[in-house]
Design a protein around this motif. Structure first.
Motif, PDB file in Angstrom:
ATOM      1  N   THR A 101       0.832  -1.206   0.000  1.00 29.93           N
ATOM      2  CA  THR A 101       0.000   0.000   0.000  1.00 29.93           C
ATOM      3  C   THR A 101       0.867   1.258   0.000  1.00 29.93           C
ATOM      4  O   THR A 101       0.437   2.317   0.445  1.00 29.93           O
ATOM      5  CB  THR A 101      -0.936   0.019   1.231  1.00 29.93           C
ATOM      6  OG1 THR A 101      -0.154  -0.033   2.441  1.00 29.93           O
ATOM      7  CG2 THR A 101      -1.906  -1.143   1.197  1.00 29.93           C
ATOM      8  N   SER A 102       2.070   1.138  -0.517  1.00 27.88           N
ATOM      9  CA  SER A 102       3.030   2.248  -0.517  1.00 27.88           C
ATOM     10  C   SER A 102       2.771   3.270  -1.610  1.00 27.88           C
ATOM     11  O   SER A 102       3.162   4.432  -1.506  1.00 27.88           O
ATOM     12  CB  SER A 102       4.445   1.699  -0.700  1.00 27.88           C
ATOM     13  OG  SER A 102       4.547   1.030  -1.960  1.00 27.88           O
ATOM     14  N   GLY A 103       2.126   2.830  -2.697  1.00 28.54           N
ATOM     15  CA  GLY A 103       2.002   3.676  -3.884  1.00 28.54           C
ATOM     16  C   GLY A 103       3.060   3.368  -4.924  1.00 28.54           C
ATOM     17  O   GLY A 103       2.972   3.853  -6.058  1.00 28.54           O
ATOM     18  N   ASN A 116      -4.520   2.123  -1.059  1.00 25.81           N
ATOM     19  CA  ASN A 116      -4.808   1.190  -2.143  1.00 25.81           C
ATOM     20  C   ASN A 116      -3.785   0.064  -2.173  1.00 25.81           C
ATOM     21  O   ASN A 116      -2.582   0.312  -2.073  1.00 25.81           O
ATOM     22  CB  ASN A 116      -4.751   1.918  -3.492  1.00 25.81           C
ATOM     23  CG  ASN A 116      -5.898   1.550  -4.404  1.00 25.81           C
ATOM     24  OD1 ASN A 116      -7.034   1.946  -4.174  1.00 25.81           O
ATOM     25  ND2 ASN A 116      -5.598   0.778  -5.437  1.00 25.81           N
ATOM     26  N   PHE A 117      -4.280  -1.184  -2.307  1.00 28.64           N
ATOM     27  CA  PHE A 117      -3.367  -2.286  -2.587  1.00 28.64           C
ATOM     28  C   PHE A 117      -2.957  -2.222  -4.053  1.00 28.64           C
ATOM     29  O   PHE A 117      -3.804  -2.180  -4.940  1.00 28.64           O
ATOM     30  CB  PHE A 117      -4.033  -3.633  -2.311  1.00 28.64           C
ATOM     31  CG  PHE A 117      -3.201  -4.823  -2.739  1.00 28.64           C
ATOM     32  CD1 PHE A 117      -2.292  -5.400  -1.861  1.00 28.64           C
ATOM     33  CD2 PHE A 117      -3.311  -5.364  -4.021  1.00 28.64           C
ATOM     34  CE1 PHE A 117      -1.505  -6.486  -2.249  1.00 28.64           C
ATOM     35  CE2 PHE A 117      -2.537  -6.448  -4.420  1.00 28.64           C
ATOM     36  CZ  PHE A 117      -1.626  -7.007  -3.526  1.00 28.64           C
ATOM     37  N   GLY A 167     -10.789  -1.285   4.499  1.00 32.28           N
ATOM     38  CA  GLY A 167     -11.154   0.069   4.120  1.00 32.28           C
ATOM     39  C   GLY A 167     -10.375   0.640   2.955  1.00 32.28           C
ATOM     40  O   GLY A 167     -10.556   1.810   2.600  1.00 32.28           O
ATOM     41  N   MET A 168      -9.520  -0.169   2.334  1.00 34.30           N
ATOM     42  CA  MET A 168      -8.692   0.329   1.218  1.00 34.30           C
ATOM     43  C   MET A 168      -9.200  -0.198  -0.118  1.00 34.30           C
ATOM     44  O   MET A 168      -9.963  -1.161  -0.184  1.00 34.30           O
ATOM     45  CB  MET A 168      -7.239  -0.103   1.417  1.00 34.30           C
ATOM     46  CG  MET A 168      -6.613   0.399   2.690  1.00 34.30           C
ATOM     47  SD  MET A 168      -4.874  -0.058   2.805  1.00 34.30           S
ATOM     48  CE  MET A 168      -4.561   0.278   4.535  1.00 34.30           C
ATOM     49  N   TYR A 176      -9.691 -12.711  -1.626  1.00 37.63           N
ATOM     50  CA  TYR A 176      -8.507 -12.575  -0.777  1.00 37.63           C
ATOM     51  C   TYR A 176      -8.201 -11.108  -0.485  1.00 37.63           C
ATOM     52  O   TYR A 176      -8.412 -10.229  -1.319  1.00 37.63           O
ATOM     53  CB  TYR A 176      -7.281 -13.214  -1.445  1.00 37.63           C
ATOM     54  CG  TYR A 176      -7.271 -14.717  -1.327  1.00 37.63           C
ATOM     55  CD1 TYR A 176      -6.502 -15.360  -0.365  1.00 37.63           C
ATOM     56  CD2 TYR A 176      -8.056 -15.502  -2.166  1.00 37.63           C
ATOM     57  CE1 TYR A 176      -6.506 -16.745  -0.246  1.00 37.63           C
ATOM     58  CE2 TYR A 176      -8.071 -16.883  -2.058  1.00 37.63           C
ATOM     59  CZ  TYR A 176      -7.288 -17.502  -1.095  1.00 37.63           C
ATOM     60  OH  TYR A 176      -7.299 -18.865  -0.971  1.00 37.63           O
ATOM     61  N   GLY A 177      -7.688 -10.868   0.712  1.00 38.94           N
ATOM     62  CA  GLY A 177      -7.072  -9.614   1.081  1.00 38.94           C
ATOM     63  C   GLY A 177      -5.570  -9.845   1.185  1.00 38.94           C
ATOM     64  O   GLY A 177      -5.044 -10.798   0.612  1.00 38.94           O
TER      65      GLY A 177
END
Length: 418
Positions: free
Chosen positions: A157-159, A208-209, A334-335, A347-348
């Protein structure tokens, strides 16, 4: 407590079951496990991959361990149980485990800003696009709302991103021109970080993933924090103690004949040749914490069994039980974004592992809380704490990798009768 499996038994697991006349081993049907070989041989005949090594353990006992097909692209050399594979992204869980061991030691915290250790990444910008009233799009680079953290690296989720999957042509071209992924030329870690710090993120951190080079960056952060090369850190903390004797960032000359090959017809064949070169060649570039390691099914089994045991293997503790539980929880609540391209739906993502969110939603059987990941060249694993199950499939069938993962998972869970 579940203990590690000894491989003198494991190498002949199915033969011994057959000799004993047992129909079920640890709740797995021997007859149904025997289906795996036929299906794998048919995939070889179909040209999906040259060959495969498959391994299944349940309740701490190995119930299946086979090699089928061929090790070489020309299909002249039989696959062996100790064949060495380009693990690619199956490197990520190993590096993340080492990083979490450092968290337990107090070296850093997962909510630390990465710029504390990598100052080249201090003032990152984010590419933001807006649609105007006339239908045109305006793009600008804005400051990140918050710092990228170590947790962001572990859960993607770093971007940061992978250039090949990036929709923004501008960002994709920037990664390629800066040689961020060391795709065709070598680049040092320091130079890569310097260039990376000048390229905008694709998303605001923690929103965001997006599957990415994040664990490559994590590997470089581990090097800075420990003041040791990544291969040394992994050897001292994980690989050596677990006895993963064939796992490394390169294949020594005396083991080169055991390296499995990607088919010549596969579009990713050229890329595969950048991995698992000699030690001197590999060390001309930064060691990729997200993609660089090679290894065997037996080695990776030891790593996964340690996770399944709650952080312990053969009397040695690597992580606490609660840390392992924490890593296998969903960290994307929540992402936006999705792991579906690698896992299928349902899956998460935790810390280093994709995790199944619920029952009854996916492309293959499993349990809520099971974990998995795979590599671009055709390797994959499933880890199911509820069923005390682990399963590994190693191929070098890059293009058909998602199909192969679910085919194998269907066979694994289809053999479970208790």
């Amino acid at each position: 407590m579940v203990v590690g499996v000894t491989f003198p038994y494991a190498a002949n697991a199915q033969a011994q079951l057959a000799q004993a006349g047992e129909d079920v081993a640890q709740g797995m049907s021997r007859e149904r496990l025997d289906r795996i070989a036929g299906v794998m041989k048919q995939e070889v005949a179909n040209g999906t991959f040259s060959g495969t090594v498959t391994l299944i353990a349940r309740r701490g006992e190995l119930v299946h361990f086979e090699a089928n097909g061929f090790q070489d692209a020309a299909k002249t050399k039989p696959m062996a149980k100790d064949s060495i594979f380009r693990m690619a992204s199956m490197t990520k869980p190993i590096v993340t485990v080492a990083a979490m061991m450092l968290v337990e030691q107090g070296v850093f915290k997962i909510n630390d800003p990465i710029a504390r250790y990598l100052p080249e990444l201090k003032d990152l910008k984010v590419e933001v696009s807006r649609t105007n009233g006339d239908g045109t799009t305006t793009t600008e680079d804005l400051p990140a709302n918050r710092a990228v953290t170590i947790q962001d690296l572990m859960r993607h989720t770093s971007g940061f991103f992978y250039g090949g999957a990036m929709k923004s042509k501008r960002l994709k071209d920037a990664y390629e021109q800066a040689n961020i992924e060391a795709g065709e030329q070598d680049i040092t870690g320091d130079e890569m970080l310097k260039r990376l710090g000048q390229i905008p993120l694709a998303y605001q951190p923690g929103t965001n993933f997006l599957y990415s080079i994040s664990v490559d960056v994590l590997g470089l952060l581990v090097e800075r924090a420990t003041k040791k090369p990544l291969d040394v850190v992994l050897q001292e903390m994980v690989i050596g103690p677990l006895g993963m004797k064939d796992t490394a960032f390169w294949v020594p000359g005396e083991k080169a004949s055991r390296l499995a090959e990607v088919l010549d017809s596969d579009p990713l064949k050229k890329l595969s040749l950048r991995f698992c070169r000699t030690e001197s060649e590999i060390k001309m570039s930064y060691l990729k914490g997200g993609a660089g390691m090679c290894g065997t099914a037996e080695d990776y089994f030891k790593f996964l069994q340690m996770i399944l045991n709650g952080g312990e293997y053969e009397g040695k503790r690597y992580l606490s039980k609660k840390t392992v539980e924490f890593m296998l929880q969903n960290h994307l609540v929540g992402m936006g974004g999705s792991t579906e391209a690698s896992t299928g739906p349902g899956y998460g993502f935790g810390l280093g592992f994709a995790v199944r969110l619920q029952d009854g939603f996916g492309w293959s059987p499993g349990s809520k809380g099971d974990a998995m990941w795979g590599g671009i060249f055709g390797t994959s694993f499933t880890l199911d704490p509820k069923e005390k199950l682990l399963a590994i499939q190693l191929t070098q069938g890059a293009t058909a990798r998602l199909q192969s993962r679910h085919l194998f998972k269907n066979l694994v869970y289809g053999a479970m009768v208790e």
